[in-house]
Design a protein around this motif. Structure first.
Motif, PDB file in Angstrom:
ATOM      1  N   PHE A  29      87.030   1.599  70.868  1.00  0.00           N
ATOM      2  CA  PHE A  29      87.372   1.919  69.495  1.00  0.00           C
ATOM      3  C   PHE A  29      86.746   3.232  69.029  1.00  0.00           C
ATOM      4  O   PHE A  29      86.739   3.510  67.843  1.00  0.00           O
ATOM      5  CB  PHE A  29      86.939   0.790  68.564  1.00  0.00           C
ATOM      6  CG  PHE A  29      87.819  -0.421  68.670  1.00  0.00           C
ATOM      7  CD1 PHE A  29      88.868  -0.600  67.807  1.00  0.00           C
ATOM      8  CD2 PHE A  29      87.603  -1.362  69.648  1.00  0.00           C
ATOM      9  CE1 PHE A  29      89.690  -1.694  67.901  1.00  0.00           C
ATOM     10  CE2 PHE A  29      88.415  -2.464  69.766  1.00  0.00           C
ATOM     11  CZ  PHE A  29      89.465  -2.629  68.892  1.00  0.00           C
ATOM     12  N   ILE A  56      83.003  -0.999  71.905  1.00  0.00           N
ATOM     13  CA  ILE A  56      82.744   0.177  71.060  1.00  0.00           C
ATOM     14  C   ILE A  56      83.413   1.410  71.642  1.00  0.00           C
ATOM     15  O   ILE A  56      84.014   2.204  70.919  1.00  0.00           O
ATOM     16  CB  ILE A  56      81.218   0.391  70.916  1.00  0.00           C
ATOM     17  CG1 ILE A  56      80.686  -0.621  69.929  1.00  0.00           C
ATOM     18  CG2 ILE A  56      80.898   1.809  70.508  1.00  0.00           C
ATOM     19  CD1 ILE A  56      79.519  -0.183  69.137  1.00  0.00           C
ATOM     20  N   ARG A  58      86.035   7.076  68.091  1.00  0.00           N
ATOM     21  CA  ARG A  58      86.965   7.900  67.315  1.00  0.00           C
ATOM     22  C   ARG A  58      87.557   9.050  68.108  1.00  0.00           C
ATOM     23  O   ARG A  58      88.651   9.496  67.819  1.00  0.00           O
ATOM     24  CB  ARG A  58      86.240   8.458  66.093  1.00  0.00           C
ATOM     25  CG  ARG A  58      86.204   7.449  64.957  1.00  0.00           C
ATOM     26  CD  ARG A  58      85.498   8.009  63.764  1.00  0.00           C
ATOM     27  NE  ARG A  58      85.321   6.984  62.754  1.00  0.00           N
ATOM     28  CZ  ARG A  58      84.416   7.067  61.791  1.00  0.00           C
ATOM     29  NH1 ARG A  58      83.611   8.096  61.724  1.00  0.00           N
ATOM     30  NH2 ARG A  58      84.307   6.117  60.896  1.00  0.00           N
ATOM     31  N   PHE A  64      91.999   2.453  72.172  1.00  0.00           N
ATOM     32  CA  PHE A  64      92.706   1.660  71.161  1.00  0.00           C
ATOM     33  C   PHE A  64      93.672   2.516  70.352  1.00  0.00           C
ATOM     34  O   PHE A  64      94.689   2.027  69.880  1.00  0.00           O
ATOM     35  CB  PHE A  64      91.692   0.989  70.225  1.00  0.00           C
ATOM     36  CG  PHE A  64      92.319   0.036  69.250  1.00  0.00           C
ATOM     37  CD1 PHE A  64      92.777  -1.200  69.676  1.00  0.00           C
ATOM     38  CD2 PHE A  64      92.464   0.367  67.917  1.00  0.00           C
ATOM     39  CE1 PHE A  64      93.369  -2.080  68.794  1.00  0.00           C
ATOM     40  CE2 PHE A  64      93.054  -0.513  67.028  1.00  0.00           C
ATOM     41  CZ  PHE A  64      93.505  -1.738  67.475  1.00  0.00           C
ATOM     42  N   TRP A  65      93.342   3.788  70.192  1.00  0.00           N
ATOM     43  CA  TRP A  65      94.153   4.596  69.291  1.00  0.00           C
ATOM     44  C   TRP A  65      95.367   5.193  69.967  1.00  0.00           C
ATOM     45  O   TRP A  65      96.260   5.691  69.302  1.00  0.00           O
ATOM     46  CB  TRP A  65      93.292   5.688  68.642  1.00  0.00           C
ATOM     47  CG  TRP A  65      92.036   5.111  68.073  1.00  0.00           C
ATOM     48  CD1 TRP A  65      90.764   5.398  68.455  1.00  0.00           C
ATOM     49  CD2 TRP A  65      91.921   4.120  67.050  1.00  0.00           C
ATOM     50  NE1 TRP A  65      89.870   4.650  67.741  1.00  0.00           N
ATOM     51  CE2 TRP A  65      90.551   3.857  66.871  1.00  0.00           C
ATOM     52  CE3 TRP A  65      92.839   3.411  66.272  1.00  0.00           C
ATOM     53  CZ2 TRP A  65      90.078   2.931  65.942  1.00  0.00           C
ATOM     54  CZ3 TRP A  65      92.359   2.491  65.361  1.00  0.00           C
ATOM     55  CH2 TRP A  65      91.006   2.266  65.200  1.00  0.00           C
TER      56      TRP A  65
END
Lengths: 489, 509
Positions: free
Chosen positions: B436, B433, B438, B369-370
């Motif tokens: 997303f 999860i 980190r 996602f990032w």
């Protein structure tokens, strides 16, 4: 249309806030806060100048949505909805404010999730079509799941999945109940409809009514939470970021209580009456067990989470006692708990931001280091234990009074919960703020932003405590309307 | 004899046929990836454009082989749309493929034509022909990168099992024909319904024939206990082909099953319903539980599709108009979400070289996602839709299933549906999860820098928008599905059918 605006405003602001990230991290924050404040103003406007309507309803909006199944986009508000909306909007502002410095990553998406979750909760408080209600009920979970899973603490993934499974799983049972209810209504009348007002007063064979009631009850009991369905709560509250905890405790738990009040009892009065002793026993168990668990915690956030179990036990007790005092008490308790627990989570969040720990073993002696913060802590602790003059007292007292009239043993047992509340609230103050400052904490005291949140929430708590009459009047009209519905069938 | 109206009614199928032949000829004349993909896309669009004209003439019985009714045409439209989406995503996927790229589209069109005849068939001959056309093309599509090991392995597995299932089907059809003397669904439906099952020896043959038929269809639908091929084949197949396999081939069979059950009054045969019920419950249980254990997104989607076909059977078993509508809506949702999910895998895999395999391990998606928010956002919407969360089409589809199951008072199946959905949340959320998380993995090569990436991005965005739009405002799709399932058509068809049912064969003993 104003109801539509109330729900649409946070949705729209959420999208804008996500996009506004490019203008710096402050833009989404201001946008979110402004949108929620405007939302609160809309609700207040509706409260002061209600649209001329029938009975206890102040506004309504209805549009066709899925005619194939008799599903309409039907929103309506009475006093009860208004109070819950107001609470949601105000706590929303507090949640934005309390994460001002805590959340530094992906600020836009954070506020998007926050606003969408709140919009879902507001939709829940307004939906008068069971399908629409379920739609909002589930829709508020997904953003909350992201709030916990992305910005949470150490065990956030576990907590987020557990939260989602519990609430979604019980929600599916409710969906089945809703569908069965609508189809049973269709068979009886030839009219396929999911509208609340059409489905009221349905007559079923007793066992069918009981199972349907149980489907609804379970979904709301998980959310409330009722022991033994409370295990998701401690994890979710503990691992969520501060804003998430505030919204969870202040708003999302209230949707469970609201559902019981609006749907479970009015739709299935006979089954609910038969089930009342069980539900009330569960409420009493929740009050006492929640207090006991809270007393035993080392983690400050977990402690506050378990106080919610105890406080919401009073709400369950009040709803199933189903008389005017108890119902009024339950509503006041919902509001007061929302404000006081929300404020407690803000405070714990502020402590954690400064000290990096929530462990009561490591805290202690903070009074000297941060006197104003600690004083707020004391104030909120005595609010939680139900000091007369503060909001929780009014709620708990009315619930006990109402319950005593019909089910005195439950009231007696529940009253013991007040002792437990005193024990956990005082031990929290003692271990966190009093004693020796062994770790040598040097903390910055409350800044202006935190003081403003605390003053606003504390004003609400005191206001409910000393002058609850306007709230009682507003909620009372709606509640007597609900009581008439149940009495008529 | 065919007349002009018949030709018009058959227009969509003829367009597919013409496109297949034309693409094949073009490949022989001039190799160009863009030209082949464009011809295929135009052919599919032509098929879609001819659908309204055909619908005006529906219901129409063509020579006793095909029944062009509104519901069948709806499914044909759905299949063509799915093929179009696959075509566009494959264009981006194959752009960097080293081997020959153009034949992919010929095979895709042939498989679509086969699927189209399956959903419109009213006769075992047409059905079997369409099915074989589809299966053979699919086998080649799965093994399309034939120089690589895993696609080849998957293709051979599919070939063997497709052959087995065809053998079962053929034997089942033979037994049914022996007993009823008809290969037309409606023709032996009457004799099927007239006699209680188990009354005579012949009825047992009919029962056995139907059981074999269901087993053969079960293979194609990858229902438990015929599901073993699905995870391996999905994992090995190139992502666009896997998406096509998951949606079009299964959807066509499911649509045919609904028509077959309706025409032959299968619901009057308790034994058949028990078999279907068993398959549904086992598929829901096994698909969901096994999906929990997967670390490979394609295998996970394979098991999830086993579970979803189990859900779909709930509506098939519930039957009636609502059941048929539920199947149609759920298939619409199932098509959109699976095409989207496989499309994202395809988009991420398109830059990969031979040795690397596809981007299908969960690790490949960590923190996606990032650094690729669009793809990850689309995949998230698809996964939430697969999990049946509101705001997405998957929820409305599940609502239809609930409504049909409750309406038919199939409590056991409804309970399985609830339990399966709860377990399903686990593994869909696990992927979300990861998306997303980190710590982002090293950015995967792929969609960026690929000249054809726009086709894939456009298709995926369109699919995701459809998912959300029909989840928020499903009325247009509901109305369409309702109108094509309007119950009056069957009586009109029986008036239209002038030819008497064929006589029983004389080889009775």
């Amino acid at each position: 249309m104003i109801l539509l605006a109330i729900v649409a405003l946070p949705l729209l602001a959420g999208i804008l806030a996500w996009g506004a990230e490019r203008f710096g991290p402050a833009a989404p924050r201001w946008l979110a806060a402004a949108a929620l404040a405007a939302d609160a103003a809309l609700v207040l406007w509706l409260w002061v100048w209600p649209a001329p309507g029938t009975g206890s309803w102040v506004a309504e909006a209805i549009m066709p949505w899925m005619p194939r199944f008799g599903i309409a986009f039907h929103l309506a508000a009475d006093g009860l909805s208004l109070l819950m909306l107001l609470l949601s909007a105000l706590l929303g502002v507090a949640a934005v404010a309390c994460s001002w410095t805590e959340i530094r990553e992906r600020v836009g998406f954070f506020h998007f999730c926050l606003l969408w979750s709140l919009a879902g909760a507001m939709g829940v408080f307004l939906a008068m079509d069971l399908f629409l209600f379920f739609f909002f009920w589930e829709a508020m979970l997904v953003p909350m799941y992201f709030l916990i899973a992305i910005w949470g603490h150490e065990r956030r993934h576990y907590a987020a999945i557990k939260f989602f499974l519990f609430t979604q799983g019980s929600g599916l049972l409710m969906l089945v109940s809703i569908v069965v209810l609508a189809i049973a209504h269709y068979r009886a009348t030839g009219l396929l409809s999911f509208d609340y007002f059409d489905l009221l007063g349905g007559v079923f064979p007793p066992d069918v009514g009981f199972w349907l009631m149980l489907g609804f009850f379970l979904a709301f009991a998980v959310k409330l939470p009722v022991v033994p369905f409370h295990t998701w709560l401690a994890d979710a509250h503990t691992e969520a970021p501060t804003a998430g905890s505030v919204i969870l405790a202040g708003v999302l738990l209230k949707t469970g209580a609201y559902g019981l009040l609006r749907f479970t009892v009015p739709l299935f009065p006979a089954a609910a009456l038969a089930f009342a002793p069980v539900a009330m026993a569960l409420g009493v168990v929740g009050i006492l067990y929640g207090a006991l668990l809270a007393f035993g915690q080392h983690d400050l956030k977990r402690l506050v989470a378990y106080t919610s179990v105890s406080h919401m036990g009073f709400v369950l007790l009040g709803i199933f006692a189903w008389n005017a005092q108890a119902l009024n008490g339950a509503v006041i308790q919902m509001l007061a708990h929302g404000l006081s627990t929300g404020a407690l989570f803000v405070l714990v969040g502020a402590l954690q931001e400064r000290t990096g720990t929530r462990d009561l073993g490591h805290l202690g002696g903070l009074w000297a280091a941060a006197p104003r913060l600690s004083a707020w802590g004391l104030f909120l602790a005595v609010a939680a234990l139900g000091l007369p003059g503060l909001g929780n007292f009014v709620g708990e007292f009315l619930v006990l009074l109402g319950t005593f009239q019909r089910y005195s043993p439950f009231a007696v047992a529940a009253a013991l919960g007040l002792v437990g509340a005193a024990a956990y609230a005082l031990i929290m103050v003692q271990r966190a703020f009093h004693g020796e400052n062994r770790q040598g904490w040097q903390l910055a005291d409350c800044n202006g932003r935190e003081t403003a949140i605390m003053v606003a929430l504390a004003a609400g708590i005191v206001g409910i405590g000393v002058f609850p009459q306007p709230l009682l009047a507003t909620a009372g009209l709606a509640l007597s309307g609900l009581q008439r519905l149940v009495g008529a069938s | 004899m065919l007349n002009a109206d018949d030709l018009l009614a058959l227009g969509p199928l003829l367009a597919l046929l013409a496109a297949t032949v034309l693409t094949l000829l073009l490949v022989a004349v001039r190799r160009s990836h863009g030209l082949a993909a464009g011809t295929a896309a135009v052919g599919l669009l032509a098929c879609l454009a001819l659908l309204p004209g055909a619908a005006r003439l529906a219901p129409r019985d063509v020579d006793g082989l095909l029944l062009l009714d509104p519901a069948g045409l709806f499914y044909l439209g759905l299949i063509s749309l799915a093929a179009l989406a696959t075509c566009l995503m494959a264009y981006a996927y194959l752009e960097r493929f080293d081997g020959r790229r153009e034949e992919f589209y010929v095979l895709l069109l042939a498989a679509t034509l086969g699927a189209g005849s399956v959903v419109l068939s009213d006769h075992f001959a047409a059905f079997f022909l369409g099915l074989e056309l589809m299966s053979v093309s699919l086998f080649a599509l799965i093994a399309y990168p034939a120089a690589r090991q895993r696609p080849l392995e998957a293709g051979i597995k599919y070939l063997i099992l497709a052959g087995l299932s065809s053998a079962l089907l053929a034997f089942g059809i033979a037994l049914i024909y022996y007993d009823s003397g008809s290969l037309q669904f409606s023709g032996f439906g009457a004799c099927f319904g007239a006699r209680p099952m188990g009354a005579t020896g012949q009825a047992w043959l009919l029962l056995a024939g139907n059981a074999l038929l269901l087993a053969g269809l079960g293979f194609k639908l990858s229902l438990v206990p015929f599901h073993l091929w699905a995870p391996d084949v999905y994992e090995g197949a190139p992502a666009p082909a896997a998406g096509f396999l998951a949606t079009v081939s299964k959807g066509a069979i499911a649509a045919m099953l609904v028509r077959y059950a309706g025409e032959t009054q299968l619901h009057d045969q308790p034994a058949m319903i028990v078999l279907l019920e068993l398959a549904a419950i086992l598929s829901i249980a096994a698909g969901n539980l096994l999906a929990l254990l997967q670390d490979n997104l394609k295998r996970l989607l394979a098991y999830s599709s086993i579970a979803h076909l189990g859900y779909l059977l709930v509506a098939v078993i519930a039957g009636g108009t609502l059941g048929a509508e539920a199947v149609a809506y759920y298939l619409l949702a199932y098509f959109a979400m699976n095409l989207g999910a496989f499309g994202v895998i395809a988009a991420l895999s398109s830059g990969r070289r031979d040795g690397e395999g596809e981007a299908d391990r969960l690790e490949d998606y960590r923190g996606l996602f990032w650094h690729k928010p669009l793809l990850a956002g689309i995949l998230t919407v698809n996964l939430l839709s697969l999990a049946g969360i509101p705001l997405t089409i998957g929820f409305i589809g599940k609502f239809y299933l609930f409504a049909s199951g409750v309406g038919a008072a199939r409590w056991l199946l409804v309970a399985a549906l609830v339990a399966g959905s709860i377990v399903g949340l686990f593994y869909y959320l696990r992927v979300v999860i990861v998306l997303f998380a980190r710590q982002p993995a090293a950015p995967a090569p792929g969609i960026a820098g690929n000249g054809a990436a726009w086709a894939s991005a456009l298709t995926l965005s369109f699919l995701a928008l459809t998912l959300v739009w029909l989840g928020l405002y499903p009325e247009p799709a509901m109305e369409l599905i309702r109108s094509v399932h309007a119950p009056f058509y069957r009586t009109e068809v029986s008036r239209l059918r002038l030819r008497p049912p064929p006589l029983r064969p004389s080889l009775r003993m």
